[in-house]
Design a protein around this motif. Sequence first.
Motif, mmCIF file in Angstrom:
data_model
loop_
_atom_site.group_PDB
_atom_site.id
_atom_site.type_symbol
_atom_site.label_atom_id
_atom_site.label_comp_id
_atom_site.label_asym_id
_atom_site.label_seq_id
_atom_site.Cartn_x
_atom_site.Cartn_y
_atom_site.Cartn_z
ATOM 1 N N LEU A 70 0.836 -1.199 0.000
ATOM 2 C CA LEU A 70 0.000 0.000 0.000
ATOM 3 C C LEU A 70 0.876 1.257 0.000
ATOM 4 C CD1 LEU A 70 -2.647 -1.124 2.676
ATOM 5 C CD2 LEU A 70 -2.698 -1.474 0.196
ATOM 6 N N SER A 71 2.094 1.102 -0.476
ATOM 7 C CA SER A 71 3.042 2.205 -0.488
ATOM 8 C C SER A 71 2.488 3.401 -1.252
ATOM 9 C CB SER A 71 4.358 1.769 -1.138
ATOM 10 O OG SER A 71 4.929 0.684 -0.436
ATOM 11 N N GLY A 72 2.693 4.591 -0.689
ATOM 12 C CA GLY A 72 2.331 5.817 -1.374
ATOM 13 C C GLY A 72 0.863 6.192 -1.363
ATOM 14 N N LEU A 73 -0.008 5.356 -0.798
ATOM 15 C CA LEU A 73 -1.436 5.669 -0.802
ATOM 16 C C LEU A 73 -1.770 6.782 0.187
ATOM 17 C CD1 LEU A 73 -3.376 2.272 -0.980
ATOM 18 C CD2 LEU A 73 -2.942 3.924 -2.799
ATOM 19 N N ASP A 74 -2.801 7.565 -0.141
ATOM 20 C CA ASP A 74 -3.300 8.576 0.787
ATOM 21 C C ASP A 74 -4.402 7.939 1.618
ATOM 22 O OD1 ASP A 74 -4.270 10.703 2.187
ATOM 23 O OD2 ASP A 74 -4.399 12.069 0.474
ATOM 24 N N LEU A 75 -4.067 7.571 2.839
ATOM 25 C CA LEU A 75 -4.991 6.903 3.758
ATOM 26 C C LEU A 75 -5.394 7.835 4.893
ATOM 27 C CD1 LEU A 75 -2.835 3.673 3.861
ATOM 28 C CD2 LEU A 75 -5.065 3.817 2.750
ATOM 29 N N SER A 76 -5.279 9.118 4.661
ATOM 30 C CA SER A 76 -5.561 10.109 5.697
ATOM 31 C C SER A 76 -6.963 9.927 6.269
ATOM 32 C CB SER A 76 -5.437 11.524 5.122
ATOM 33 O OG SER A 76 -4.138 11.753 4.632
ATOM 34 N N GLY A 77 -7.045 9.871 7.587
ATOM 35 C CA GLY A 77 -8.329 9.778 8.268
ATOM 36 C C GLY A 77 -8.986 8.419 8.221
ATOM 37 N N ALA A 78 -8.400 7.469 7.505
ATOM 38 C CA ALA A 78 -9.005 6.136 7.401
ATOM 39 C C ALA A 78 -8.971 5.426 8.752
ATOM 40 C CB ALA A 78 -8.286 5.307 6.355
ATOM 41 N N LEU A 95 -0.919 8.761 6.320
ATOM 42 C CA LEU A 95 -1.855 8.246 7.316
ATOM 43 C C LEU A 95 -2.186 9.308 8.352
ATOM 44 C CD1 LEU A 95 0.024 4.907 7.484
ATOM 45 C CD2 LEU A 95 -2.458 4.928 7.284
ATOM 46 N N ASP A 96 -2.144 10.568 7.945
ATOM 47 C CA ASP A 96 -2.455 11.649 8.866
ATOM 48 C C ASP A 96 -3.862 11.473 9.436
ATOM 49 O OD1 ASP A 96 -0.001 12.661 8.140
ATOM 50 O OD2 ASP A 96 -0.826 14.159 6.755
ATOM 51 N N ARG A 97 -3.966 11.572 10.751
ATOM 52 C CA ARG A 97 -5.240 11.464 11.486
ATOM 53 C C ARG A 97 -5.893 10.088 11.347
ATOM 54 N NH1 ARG A 97 -5.254 15.278 8.203
ATOM 55 N NH2 ARG A 97 -6.993 14.411 6.990
ATOM 56 N N ALA A 98 -5.180 9.124 10.824
ATOM 57 C CA ALA A 98 -5.721 7.768 10.704
ATOM 58 C C ALA A 98 -5.886 7.143 12.091
ATOM 59 C CB ALA A 98 -4.808 6.902 9.847
#
Length: 264
Positions: A70-78, A95-98
Amino acid sequence: MKRMIRTAALGLGLLAVTATAQDMMRHIDLSSPDMVSAEMTRGEIEAALAMGTVAAPADFTGKRLSGLDLSGLDLSGAIFRAARLNKTKLAGAKLDRAVLDQAWLLEADLTGASLKGASLFASQMARARLDSADLSGARVAADLTGASLVGASIAEAHLGADMRNQSMGLMRAVLKSANLERLNARGADLSRVDLEFASLKGADLTGASLKGAQLGGADLTGVTVVDTDFDGADLVSAKLIALIGLDRAKNFDKGKNRDRLIKE
């Protein structure tokens, strides 16, 4: 419904015994399909992320996602609560706020990942790689035994024990034998954190709190300790060599076992 019940039970089980994480690990088969397999593909995860919103972020609670790239994915808040991400590649991911509470990230690769403001409560992250990762402002009460955070940032992050909420045991970060060289820990709360035998060479602990921290056998060679609070920190056999700003540290005289530390 059964799946939801199993996920809830897993989460409660993990939370109840995190204080004795090593004992818990002995009772779980880490080679079982539940811990090493994935039930989704990268494409399916990307689709779920695209459907998410700020109010209703993508939710992967309890999902088996181990071994995926999952490299490079935007998972913010997930939300990854109680998810299994063992040996998952998350290098450069956002993964900000994840929410990664009670998640399994054993040997996960988070090199260069951004986890600003993320929640990692009761997470299992032994031997994870977080070199150059940014955990600024994150809540990290995770088991990071043997993990690598070389050049990472935990500035203003909260890794210490919250003594107002300890009904289930001492919930704090465990960084035993971790590689924390050149770590940016400016203003971080490391109170009561387990740092035994960790290497903090060249780290910046300016304004950090080490109140009650366990530093037995830790290597603090060349660490900056301006305004660092050592009140009650256990310094037995710790290497405090060539510290920068020791004359401006707080409560160093209140550290425990100062007569047994190594200082040149």
